[in-house]
Scaffold this active site. Structure first.
Site, PDB file in Angstrom:
ATOM      1  N   ASP A 246      -2.784 -18.031   0.713  1.00 29.87           N
ATOM      2  CA  ASP A 246      -3.792 -18.669  -0.152  1.00 29.87           C
ATOM      3  C   ASP A 246      -4.442 -19.847   0.571  1.00 29.87           C
ATOM      4  OD1 ASP A 246      -1.362 -20.021  -0.276  1.00 29.87           O
ATOM      5  OD2 ASP A 246      -1.548 -20.569  -2.393  1.00 29.87           O
TER       6      ASP A 246
ATOM      7  N   ASP B 231     -12.223  -9.290   4.285  1.00 28.95           N
ATOM      8  CA  ASP B 231     -13.517  -9.285   3.589  1.00 28.95           C
ATOM      9  C   ASP B 231     -14.101 -10.705   3.555  1.00 28.95           C
ATOM     10  OD1 ASP B 231     -13.564  -6.576   3.109  1.00 28.95           O
ATOM     11  OD2 ASP B 231     -13.899  -6.761   0.952  1.00 28.95           O
TER      12      ASP B 231
ATOM     13  N   TYR C 289       0.824  -1.220   0.000  1.00 33.48           N
ATOM     14  CA  TYR C 289       0.000   0.000   0.000  1.00 33.48           C
ATOM     15  C   TYR C 289       0.855   1.265   0.000  1.00 33.48           C
ATOM     16  CZ  TYR C 289      -4.729  -1.885   0.673  1.00 33.48           C
ATOM     17  OH  TYR C 289      -5.939  -2.484   0.505  1.00 33.48           O
TER      18      TYR C 289
ATOM     19  N   ASP D  55      -6.416  -7.075   3.822  1.00 36.37           N
ATOM     20  CA  ASP D  55      -7.547  -6.440   3.147  1.00 36.37           C
ATOM     21  C   ASP D  55      -8.460  -7.520   2.580  1.00 36.37           C
ATOM     22  OD1 ASP D  55      -9.036  -4.304   1.968  1.00 36.37           O
ATOM     23  OD2 ASP D  55      -8.083  -4.773   0.042  1.00 36.37           O
TER      24      ASP D  55
ATOM     25  N   LYS E 137       3.205 -15.183   2.212  1.00 38.43           N
ATOM     26  CA  LYS E 137       3.559 -16.046   1.094  1.00 38.43           C
ATOM     27  C   LYS E 137       5.069 -16.240   1.104  1.00 38.43           C
ATOM     28  CE  LYS E 137       1.513 -17.196  -2.322  1.00 38.43           C
ATOM     29  NZ  LYS E 137       1.117 -18.580  -2.732  1.00 38.43           N
TER      30      LYS E 137
END
Ligand code: IPM
Ligand code: MG
Length: 369
Positions: A226, A254, A142, A250, A193
């Site tokens: 993932d 959600d 970001y 983020d 990751k």
């Protein structure tokens, strides 16, 4: 604390509507509990752009830094889609996060009993769910440099963002996750990751360092982000606290939010480093966005924003009992069957409006006295 201060930045879309209901709850505390707040209001996002040509003025930024708590509604909307990137409504929110140094973003995903049927997952997978995602909020892709859109050597262009994390950025958000875990189920799962990103390797090593040196009593596990996304929908109750970076957080938050049935239910807290009085800078906001499609129709659910104020009572004002009072008022209203439009099942029924939901919560607060 004498008259703690709150800056309300209602923002765009449904922000102002849900914030009016929060305002009623704040006033209720002044009138019925003699807990008075110094409330001021200002503009952020598109609302600020419309008046000042920027999504956050320096004056508003300075105010945000001087108050005890910022309450934010939502920013953005299609009206602002074509604006230059530097003045988009979202930049106002990102500036607040960065300059207030709100590195730890707490996003609880809790499934209210009365709403377990609303989840897209089977009821037994989500009933009683109570997990906390701790999202790093001031670093990573970001904010990393270099960034931008540049000409490339073949006459085309190249878009660049940089995933960047330092030891200290990782350690401080890890500490905040471990601290929370100690007050909950005592488990942290860290997601990155590390199989493809060096920043992920560093993330895993530094979280492990904080664990071994400072929080060996807390159970720590690691997952690739993932796989974590997959596990979140497969068996979410295996998690207690999840700590992850800005971008993965983020996305994963959600996903976690939707497990609970409605984005309209979920609050969040963004906390910075403690100041000299031991209080972190703090901004509270609902996880949902500005929902321009329903703005102005009275359909918005004010609960996420009201629960964000409850988080402020708990984390910024040491009023945990009063936070529980608000949370129980919300629960009792839901248990009574009252629903805003986002919570209507396929069998229908008549939804209540934003203000009717707010009024019902005030009544439930009255009943709690
Ligand atoms: C969130 C939002 C923001 C983000 C946007 C509005 C900048 O999606 O708070 O999750 O990407 O962080
Ligand atoms: Mg988001």
């Amino acid at each position: 604390m004498a008259n703690p201060s709150i800056l309300i930045l209602a923002g765009d879309g449904i922000g102002p509507e849900v914030m009016s209901e929060v305002r009623k709850v704040i006033d209720w505390f002044g009138a019925k509990r003699k807990i008075k707040f110094n409330v001021s209001e200002d503009l952020v996002g598109g609302a600020a752009y419309d008046v000042h040509g920027v999504p956050l003025t320096d004056e508003t930024m300075a105010k945000a830094l001087s108050v005890d708590v910022v309450l934010l509604g939502a920013v953005g909307g299609p009206k602002y889609d074509k604006l230059d990137f530097s003045v988009k409504p979202e930049r106002g929110l990102l500036r607040l996060r960065k300059e207030m140094e709100l590195f730890s973003n707490l996003r609880p995903a809790q499934c209210f009993d009365a709403l377990a049927d609303f989840s897209s997952l089977k009821k037994d997978i989500v009933a009683g769910l109570d997990i906390m995602i701790v999202r790093e909020l001031t670093g990573g892709v970001y904010f990393g440099e270099p960034r931008g859109i540049f000409p490339d050597n073949e006459g085309g262009r190249v878009g660049i963002n940089t995933q960047r994390y330092t030891t200290e950025e990782i350690r401080r958000v890890a500490r905040s996750a471990f601290e929370l875990a100690r007050r909950r189920g005592n488990k942290v799962c860290s997601m990155e990751k590390a199989n493809v990103m060096e920043s992920g390797i560093l993330w895993r090593e530094e979280v492990t360092w904080v664990h071994e040196n400072e929080y060996p009593d807390v159970e720590l596990s690691h997952m690739y982000a993932d796989a974590g996304a997959m596990q979140l929908v497969r068996w979410p109750k295996q998690f207690d606290v999840i700590v992850t970076d800005n971008l993965f957080g983020d996305i994963l938050s959600d996903t976690a939010a939707m497990l609970t049935g409605s984005l309209g239910m979920l609050p969040s807290a963004s906390l910075g480093a403690p100041d000299k009085n031991g209080r972190p800078k703090a901004l509270y906001e609902p996880v949902h966005g500005s929902a321009p499609d329903i703005a102005g129709t009275g359909k918005a659910n004010p609960i996420a924003c009201i629960l964000s104020f409850a988080m402020a009572l708990r984390y910024s004002f040491d009023l945990g009992d009063e936070a529980v009072r608000v949370e129980q008022a919300v629960e009792s209203v839901l248990a009574s069957g009252l629903r805003t439009a986002d919570l209507m099942g396929p069998d229908g029924g008549k939804p209540v409006s934003t203000t009717e939901m707010g009024d019902a919560i005030l009544k439930a607060l009255d009943a709690s006295l």
